[in-house]
Design an enzyme around this catalytic site. Sequence first.
Site, mmCIF file in Angstrom:
data_model
loop_
_atom_site.group_PDB
_atom_site.id
_atom_site.type_symbol
_atom_site.label_atom_id
_atom_site.label_comp_id
_atom_site.label_asym_id
_atom_site.label_seq_id
_atom_site.Cartn_x
_atom_site.Cartn_y
_atom_site.Cartn_z
ATOM 1 N N VAL B 160 0.896 -1.160 0.000
ATOM 2 C CA VAL B 160 0.000 0.000 0.000
ATOM 3 C C VAL B 160 0.935 1.210 0.000
ATOM 4 O O VAL B 160 1.641 1.458 0.961
ATOM 5 C CB VAL B 160 -0.914 -0.012 1.243
ATOM 6 C CG1 VAL B 160 -1.692 1.279 1.350
ATOM 7 C CG2 VAL B 160 -1.852 -1.220 1.200
ATOM 8 N N PRO B 161 0.956 1.964 -1.126
ATOM 9 C CA PRO B 161 2.103 2.847 -1.412
ATOM 10 C C PRO B 161 2.116 4.173 -0.656
ATOM 11 O O PRO B 161 2.004 5.234 -1.258
ATOM 12 C CB PRO B 161 1.977 3.073 -2.921
ATOM 13 C CG PRO B 161 0.509 2.969 -3.181
ATOM 14 C CD PRO B 161 -0.020 1.949 -2.216
ATOM 15 N N CYS B 162 2.316 4.129 0.647
ATOM 16 C CA CYS B 162 2.435 5.374 1.408
ATOM 17 C C CYS B 162 3.720 6.130 1.047
ATOM 18 O O CYS B 162 3.837 7.330 1.314
ATOM 19 C CB CYS B 162 2.370 5.118 2.906
ATOM 20 S SG CYS B 162 3.623 3.975 3.500
ATOM 21 N N HIS B 163 4.662 5.407 0.404
ATOM 22 C CA HIS B 163 5.901 6.088 0.010
ATOM 23 C C HIS B 163 5.662 7.096 -1.108
ATOM 24 O O HIS B 163 6.523 7.911 -1.408
ATOM 25 C CB HIS B 163 6.961 5.054 -0.426
ATOM 26 C CG HIS B 163 6.530 4.183 -1.567
ATOM 27 N ND1 HIS B 163 5.773 3.042 -1.392
ATOM 28 C CD2 HIS B 163 6.722 4.294 -2.905
ATOM 29 C CE1 HIS B 163 5.549 2.481 -2.578
ATOM 30 N NE2 HIS B 163 6.098 3.230 -3.518
#
Lengths: 154, 193
Positions: B160-163
């Site tokens: 889950v791309p919080c970056h």
Amino acid sequence: MRAPFERAVEHHGATVLRVCRAVLGGDPEAEDAWSETFLAALRAWPSLAEDANVEAWLVTIAHRKALDIVRRRRTLPIDQVPACTVDPDPATALTVWEAVRSLPERQRLAVAYHHLGGLPYAEVAALVGGSPEAARRAAADGMKTLRTVLKEDE
Amino acid sequence: MRFDVDDTRLDDLRERLADSAYAGGDLDLAYRTVDSPVGELLLAATETGVVRVAFAREDFDAVLARLADAVGSRILLSRKRFDHAQRELEEYFAGSRSTFDLPLDRRLSHGFRGEVQRQLSSIGYGTTSSYGRLAQQLGHPRAARAVGSACATNPLPILVPCHRVLRSDGSIGEYAGGQAAKRVLLELEARAG
């Protein structure tokens, strides 16, 4: 809050395998007992008391699972009973496990549960019957025999 | 007197235990660690799907202890359970995969943080957003700070791309895996995307 069950396998897996091997002799049976012990322990893990002695608890389960296997062994036709005694080649040194297998049953169990499983004599007695003092003597006699057979001085 | 047991036999037995426990529905959680360009990663999964990805700096023992509390303590190491996840991560880090096709278990995402964390998957590979923009999209334009902490506590980083969420001024912002790891992921996606 219980620790992840993997910690119990990590810390006590080898101890339980030693106990199973000493109690049952042959490898395949000892490994079955090991697997059944940890599967049963996994199911019961969330309800185990926080302050329980995890190793003693596992050794007690291993004892019950080994008994189950011995009972199953008795219901097998006699020619399918796994060999439990050894006839070692006198030319080669006995391995420690062969020496354990050659012990009389009471001594073998006392060594397994006390020296390998770490149970105090009172708990060994509760598992194998007899008094704690008798368990102590059986364990001491067993260890003495092992040292003699394995030609160890200590 | 040494009562030796064979370590490789013991490892086999442990893997077999994890297999039968998983097959019998006796596991709350399986986990394993994998190597990656952003350091060793811990993957943990329930029957539903991957529930947690953690970076080494979060301390795997501490992460597992918290998972035991939150999800259940019947936890075993299992390599096989993660064959698929490991392959997808390898492809992602090689630049040949832009989306993950893994079942996720979102049970660790609660409340507003959960809302933010679900919204993260709408930020496409190779693109970025900002805490402020995300707050606006969620209808809480003044909640940029809360969005930031939701990103920082994302239980499923990388998957889950919080970056992909940066500060509004373009600076990199916080990351559970550390700013260097965040930069590695952003550069990887910029290069491959």
